[in-house]
Structure formats: structure tokens, C-alpha cells
Design an enzyme around this catalytic site. Sequence first.
Site, PDB file in Angstrom:
ATOM      1  N   ASN A   1       3.091  -6.694  13.548  1.00 27.67           N
ATOM      2  CA  ASN A   1       2.668  -5.337  13.889  1.00 27.67           C
ATOM      3  C   ASN A   1       2.868  -5.159  15.401  1.00 27.67           C
ATOM      4  O   ASN A   1       2.421  -6.010  16.169  1.00 27.67           O
ATOM      5  CB  ASN A   1       1.180  -5.156  13.538  1.00 27.67           C
ATOM      6  CG  ASN A   1       0.749  -3.708  13.573  1.00 27.67           C
ATOM      7  OD1 ASN A   1       1.165  -2.942  14.445  1.00 27.67           O
ATOM      8  ND2 ASN A   1      -0.074  -3.316  12.616  1.00 27.67           N
TER       9      ASN A   1
ATOM     10  N   HIS B   1      -1.478   1.229  -4.274  1.00 26.87           N
ATOM     11  CA  HIS B   1      -1.929   2.622  -4.153  1.00 26.87           C
ATOM     12  C   HIS B   1      -1.058   3.592  -4.925  1.00 26.87           C
ATOM     13  O   HIS B   1      -1.062   4.785  -4.642  1.00 26.87           O
ATOM     14  CB  HIS B   1      -1.982   3.041  -2.671  1.00 26.87           C
ATOM     15  CG  HIS B   1      -3.031   2.308  -1.891  1.00 26.87           C
ATOM     16  ND1 HIS B   1      -3.095   2.312  -0.524  1.00 26.87           N
ATOM     17  CD2 HIS B   1      -4.056   1.509  -2.302  1.00 26.87           C
ATOM     18  CE1 HIS B   1      -4.115   1.573  -0.127  1.00 26.87           C
ATOM     19  NE2 HIS B   1      -4.712   1.062  -1.183  1.00 26.87           N
TER      20      HIS B   1
ATOM     21  N   CYS C   1      -3.449  19.257 -22.439  1.00 24.95           N
ATOM     22  CA  CYS C   1      -4.828  19.786 -22.279  1.00 24.95           C
ATOM     23  C   CYS C   1      -4.901  20.897 -21.251  1.00 24.95           C
ATOM     24  O   CYS C   1      -5.981  21.386 -20.921  1.00 24.95           O
ATOM     25  CB  CYS C   1      -5.778  18.646 -21.869  1.00 24.95           C
ATOM     26  SG  CYS C   1      -5.598  18.175 -20.136  1.00 24.95           S
TER      27      CYS C   1
ATOM     28  N   GLN D   1       0.852  -1.198   0.000  1.00 27.28           N
ATOM     29  CA  GLN D   1       0.000   0.000   0.000  1.00 27.28           C
ATOM     30  C   GLN D   1       0.889   1.251   0.000  1.00 27.28           C
ATOM     31  O   GLN D   1       0.380   2.357  -0.151  1.00 27.28           O
ATOM     32  CB  GLN D   1      -0.886   0.028   1.245  1.00 27.28           C
ATOM     33  CG  GLN D   1      -1.815  -1.153   1.363  1.00 27.28           C
ATOM     34  CD  GLN D   1      -2.499  -1.173   2.710  1.00 27.28           C
ATOM     35  OE1 GLN D   1      -3.545  -0.560   2.925  1.00 27.28           O
ATOM     36  NE2 GLN D   1      -1.870  -1.873   3.661  1.00 27.28           N
TER      37      GLN D   1
HETATM   38  C1  BV8 Z   1     -11.993   2.263  -3.288  1.00 29.13           C
HETATM   39  C2  BV8 Z   1      -3.170   7.593  -0.780  1.00 29.13           C
HETATM   40  C3  BV8 Z   1     -13.641   1.690  -4.882  1.00 29.13           C
HETATM   41  C4  BV8 Z   1      -1.787   7.164  -1.050  1.00 29.13           C
HETATM   42  C5  BV8 Z   1      -4.609   6.327   0.684  1.00 29.13           C
HETATM   43  C6  BV8 Z   1     -16.659   6.159   0.741  1.00 29.13           C
HETATM   44  C7  BV8 Z   1     -16.418   6.479  -0.587  1.00 29.13           C
HETATM   45  C8  BV8 Z   1     -15.487   5.782  -1.339  1.00 29.13           C
HETATM   46  C9  BV8 Z   1     -14.786   4.752  -0.786  1.00 29.13           C
HETATM   47  C10 BV8 Z   1     -15.019   4.461   0.538  1.00 29.13           C
HETATM   48  C11 BV8 Z   1     -15.947   5.126   1.313  1.00 29.13           C
HETATM   49  N1  BV8 Z   1     -15.938   4.584   2.548  1.00 29.13           N
HETATM   50  C12 BV8 Z   1     -15.028   3.601   2.611  1.00 29.13           C
HETATM   51  C13 BV8 Z   1     -14.476   3.509   1.402  1.00 29.13           C
HETATM   52  C14 BV8 Z   1     -13.450   2.629   1.011  1.00 29.13           C
HETATM   53  C15 BV8 Z   1     -12.137   3.350   1.309  1.00 29.13           C
HETATM   54  C16 BV8 Z   1     -11.708   2.912   2.694  1.00 29.13           C
HETATM   55  O1  BV8 Z   1     -11.283   1.795   2.854  1.00 29.13           O
HETATM   56  N2  BV8 Z   1     -11.871   3.798   3.699  1.00 29.13           N
HETATM   57  C17 BV8 Z   1     -11.494   3.370   5.045  1.00 29.13           C
HETATM   58  C18 BV8 Z   1     -10.741   4.489   5.752  1.00 29.13           C
HETATM   59  C19 BV8 Z   1     -12.765   2.970   5.764  1.00 29.13           C
HETATM   60  N3  BV8 Z   1     -11.203   2.902   0.300  1.00 29.13           N
HETATM   61  C20 BV8 Z   1     -11.067   3.600  -0.833  1.00 29.13           C
HETATM   62  O2  BV8 Z   1     -11.594   4.658  -1.068  1.00 29.13           O
HETATM   63  C21 BV8 Z   1     -10.178   2.913  -1.850  1.00 29.13           C
HETATM   64  N4  BV8 Z   1     -10.834   2.899  -3.119  1.00 29.13           N
HETATM   65  O3  BV8 Z   1     -12.622   1.738  -2.408  1.00 29.13           O
HETATM   66  O4  BV8 Z   1     -12.408   2.298  -4.599  1.00 29.13           O
HETATM   67  C22 BV8 Z   1     -14.609   2.816  -4.946  1.00 29.13           C
HETATM   68  C23 BV8 Z   1     -14.462   3.723  -5.978  1.00 29.13           C
HETATM   69  C24 BV8 Z   1     -15.384   4.762  -6.056  1.00 29.13           C
HETATM   70  C25 BV8 Z   1     -16.414   4.887  -5.099  1.00 29.13           C
HETATM   71  C26 BV8 Z   1     -16.515   3.941  -4.058  1.00 29.13           C
HETATM   72  C27 BV8 Z   1     -15.605   2.926  -3.979  1.00 29.13           C
HETATM   73  C28 BV8 Z   1      -8.865   3.678  -1.991  1.00 29.13           C
HETATM   74  C29 BV8 Z   1      -7.995   3.411  -0.780  1.00 29.13           C
HETATM   75  C30 BV8 Z   1      -6.634   4.087  -0.956  1.00 29.13           C
HETATM   76  C31 BV8 Z   1      -6.667   5.380  -0.212  1.00 29.13           C
HETATM   77  N5  BV8 Z   1      -5.353   6.019  -0.324  1.00 29.13           N
HETATM   78  N6  BV8 Z   1      -3.556   7.127   0.544  1.00 29.13           N
HETATM   79  C32 BV8 Z   1      -0.868   7.866  -0.070  1.00 29.13           C
HETATM   80  O5  BV8 Z   1      -0.974   9.099   0.068  1.00 29.13           O
HETATM   81  O6  BV8 Z   1      -0.013   7.171   0.530  1.00 29.13           O
HETATM   82  S1  BV8 Z   1      -4.981   5.774   2.244  1.00 29.13           S
HETATM   83  C33 BV8 Z   1      -3.612   5.392   3.163  1.00 29.13           C
HETATM   84  O7  BV8 Z   1      -4.023   4.296   4.015  1.00 29.13           O
HETATM   85  C34 BV8 Z   1      -2.418   4.867   2.433  1.00 29.13           C
HETATM   86  O8  BV8 Z   1      -2.659   4.435   1.117  1.00 29.13           O
HETATM   87  C35 BV8 Z   1      -2.020   3.681   3.273  1.00 29.13           C
HETATM   88  O9  BV8 Z   1      -1.261   2.824   2.558  1.00 29.13           O
HETATM   89  C36 BV8 Z   1      -3.351   3.141   3.611  1.00 29.13           C
HETATM   90  C37 BV8 Z   1      -3.387   2.125   4.718  1.00 29.13           C
HETATM   91  O10 BV8 Z   1      -2.704   2.650   5.836  1.00 29.13           O
HETATM   92  P1  BV8 Z   1      -1.534   1.744   6.467  1.00 29.13           P
HETATM   93  O11 BV8 Z   1      -0.505   1.535   5.423  1.00 29.13           O
HETATM   94  O12 BV8 Z   1      -2.125   0.542   7.101  1.00 29.13           O
HETATM   95  O13 BV8 Z   1      -0.919   2.729   7.537  1.00 29.13           O
HETATM   96  P2  BV8 Z   1      -1.523   3.038   8.982  1.00 29.13           P
HETATM   97  O14 BV8 Z   1      -0.851   4.268   9.486  1.00 29.13           O
HETATM   98  O15 BV8 Z   1      -3.014   2.974   8.938  1.00 29.13           O
HETATM   99  O16 BV8 Z   1      -1.035   1.798   9.875  1.00 29.13           O
HETATM  100  C38 BV8 Z   1       0.345   1.631  10.094  1.00 29.13           C
HETATM  101  C39 BV8 Z   1       0.475   0.373  10.941  1.00 29.13           C
HETATM  102  O17 BV8 Z   1       1.853   0.104  11.102  1.00 29.13           O
HETATM  103  C40 BV8 Z   1      -0.122   0.495  12.326  1.00 29.13           C
HETATM  104  O18 BV8 Z   1      -0.972  -0.605  12.558  1.00 29.13           O
HETATM  105  C41 BV8 Z   1       1.106   0.455  13.256  1.00 29.13           C
HETATM  106  O19 BV8 Z   1       0.810  -0.242  14.446  1.00 29.13           O
HETATM  107  C42 BV8 Z   1       2.082  -0.307  12.421  1.00 29.13           C
HETATM  108  N7  BV8 Z   1       3.488  -0.028  12.715  1.00 29.13           N
HETATM  109  C43 BV8 Z   1       4.038   1.097  13.228  1.00 29.13           C
HETATM  110  N8  BV8 Z   1       5.388   0.937  13.317  1.00 29.13           N
HETATM  111  C44 BV8 Z   1       5.673  -0.302  12.838  1.00 29.13           C
HETATM  112  C45 BV8 Z   1       4.471  -0.924  12.457  1.00 29.13           C
HETATM  113  N9  BV8 Z   1       4.415  -2.168  11.938  1.00 29.13           N
HETATM  114  C46 BV8 Z   1       5.587  -2.830  11.812  1.00 29.13           C
HETATM  115  N10 BV8 Z   1       6.783  -2.301  12.154  1.00 29.13           N
HETATM  116  C47 BV8 Z   1       6.865  -1.047  12.671  1.00 29.13           C
HETATM  117  N11 BV8 Z   1       8.059  -0.540  13.024  1.00 29.13           N
HETATM  118 ZN    ZN Z   2      -3.998  16.594 -19.753  1.00 22.48          ZN
END
Ligand code: BV8
Ligand code: ZN
Length: 250
Positions: free
Chosen positions: A215, A118, A152, A100
Site C-alpha cells: 500500500n 462483497h 414479485c 473486496q
Molecule cells: C457486516 C459495497 C454483519 C460494495 C462496501 C453498524 C451497522 C452494521 C455494521 C457496522 C456498523 N458499524 C460498523 C459495521 C461494520 C461495517 C464496517 O466495517 N464499517 C466500517 C466503515 C467501520 N461492515 C459492514 O457493515 C459489513 N457487514 O458487518 O455484516 C452485520 C450485519 C448486520 C448488522 C450488523 C453487522 C459489510 C461491509 C461491506 C460494505 N460494502 N461497499 C461496493 O460498492 O463496492 S464498503 C467498501 O469498502 C467496499 O466494499 C470496499 O471494498 C471496502 C473497503 O474499502 P477498500 O477496498 O479498502 O478501499 P479504500 O478506498 O478504503 O482503500 C483503498 C486503499 O488502497 C488505500 O489504503 C490506498 O492507500 C490504497 N491504494 C491507492 N492506490 C493504490 C493503493 N494500494 C495499492 N496500489 C495502488 N496503486
Molecule cells: Zn422478487
Amino acid sequence: MDFPSSFLNKINTAKKIAVLTGAGVSRESGLDTFRDVGGYWSKYNPYELASPQGFLKNPLLVWQWYQARRNRAKEAEPNPGHLALAQMEKLFPEFYLFTQNVDGLHFRAGSQNVYELHGNIFKSHCFSCGASYDIDFEIGESIDTIPNCPRCNGLIRPSVVWFGESLPFDILSLAYETSRSCDLFFTIGTSSEVYPAADLPYQAKSKGAYVVEINPNETSFTRYADLSIREKSGEILPKILDTIKEIKII
Ligand code: BV8
Ligand code: ZN
């Protein structure tokens, strides 16, 4: 660390491995996560910064956030977790890494079979016509530092998948197919909150794969994992790599 025999047996027999990584894997490279304390979403509203609506409303703010993240990702180095995954890939007949993360660190660590669910923060395309641009530009304090599409005149945007946007169909299809047919699945450094990526470990589990979560914190997936390792990925993945080498007598 002593791993359970169920995991050791699976390492010995597994032919097809699937890995899902999230922002936690890059934490030990100094990059922020999204949902940890102090992470991006504790300072900004995700829909303001990581959605097409947010970009159209304030393209400069969104670009300044991505520019800052690009610069930090450029300065960051792959950590021992990234490097261990790149070595693990060579030890199994089939090894797929779905990330991701948009920081490119898995590639820089030497992983070959990487699929960016992503997108990639170093790529850009036109918001209007979709034309790709790998131009190197620096976003400043005014909107006219955001490049326009020569074709464009549309606004150029980062080539990452925002909320409400579909993931690349070919990569997502492969991710589902691989998760449903692998023997061993690792979910590493992800809060398991964002779909459809968060669905992948459930898919693997539903088809009988042995699922390992790495994690330091519990997630909503933890109770489904066959093995949940409460460690930092940069610390435990090198130990898993050594264990694999011992079992495969390499
Ligand atoms: C989709 C951009 C179909 C890139 C990101 C309403 C309308 C539309 C969609 C939705 C909606 N409601 C819900 C949805 C679905 C939505 C979704 O899932 N929402 C969630 C919040 C409920 N998903 C989408 O919209 C996806 N598309 O569904 O398309 C669609 C199309 C049209 C209409 C409807 C549906 C798109 C999802 C992608 C979003 N883009 N970012 C960027 O800028 O990077 S989100 C962001 O979250 C990043 O992409 C990231 O990768 C992703 C997940 O986060 P994590 O990587 O898990 O990071 P996080 O901080 O959360 O966790 C880190 C973890 O690491 C923690 O657990 C921590 O404990 C741990 N950690 C910490 N240190 C360490 C460790 N682990 C190991 N070692 C360590 N040292
Ligand atoms: Zn263009």
C-alpha cells in the site's frame, strides 16, 4: 527492489498463500477507491450509497452510482498488479484470492481461485424475494428505468454487500479458515477499515503466517505486518512475481 531474506525464505517454503485485495489494486486500472483523496467517500456519504436503507430511500441515486461504476469497470482493463497475481496463483500448491472489489478485474486478469467477499457489480437480484437477474439494463434519469422483479414486482438491486449486510457465509467461512491456516498472507490495496474483511490479516498473523502489506500509504494494519511495502501494487507485484520465479527457478 531487494526484499528481506525473511520474505525470500517464506516464498521458498510457503505452500498455502492467501491474498486480500481492496480498491487500491484497481486504482491503476483507472477505477476510483473509496477513502483516497477524491475517492467516493469524499463526495458521497457511504451509508447513502452503500446501504439497504440508502437504496430504499433513493433507489435511483444508488442505481445511477452503480451504473456509472459498472460502465467504468467494463471499460477498465486489468493492470500489471492483477496480471501478476494471476501468474502467482500458478506458482504455489494452494493460492486463494479474497477480494473486496466488485469490479470483476481479477477474473478478467485470469485469476481462477477468486472469492468476492462483497459481491459483483455486474450481478443483480430482487431486493424483496432475492431472485437473481443477469439482465442487461441501462439506468436513466427516472425511477421507471429501474427494473422490477417479474416474480414479485420488487425492485432489482446490485448484488453487492452493503453496510449492515452480511457477507456470503460460505465465502467468509472459507476466508477465515484460509487466513488461519496459510503460511503467507498478502493484504494489498486496502485501507483495512471495513470489517469483517479487515479482520483477515489479523487472523493470519495470529496463527503465525508471514503477512505482507502492499500500500503506498500506511494503514491501521501496517504496524502488525511482517513486511510493509510502500509501493503501488501495479508496480511492485510484477517484481514480486519475478522474485518468486527466480527462487523457484522457473
Ligand atoms: C457486516 C459495497 C454483519 C460494495 C462496501 C453498524 C451497522 C452494521 C455494521 C457496522 C456498523 N458499524 C460498523 C459495521 C461494520 C461495517 C464496517 O466495517 N464499517 C466500517 C466503515 C467501520 N461492515 C459492514 O457493515 C459489513 N457487514 O458487518 O455484516 C452485520 C450485519 C448486520 C448488522 C450488523 C453487522 C459489510 C461491509 C461491506 C460494505 N460494502 N461497499 C461496493 O460498492 O463496492 S464498503 C467498501 O469498502 C467496499 O466494499 C470496499 O471494498 C471496502 C473497503 O474499502 P477498500 O477496498 O479498502 O478501499 P479504500 O478506498 O478504503 O482503500 C483503498 C486503499 O488502497 C488505500 O489504503 C490506498 O492507500 C490504497 N491504494 C491507492 N492506490 C493504490 C493503493 N494500494 C495499492 N496500489 C495502488 N496503486
Ligand atoms: Zn422478487
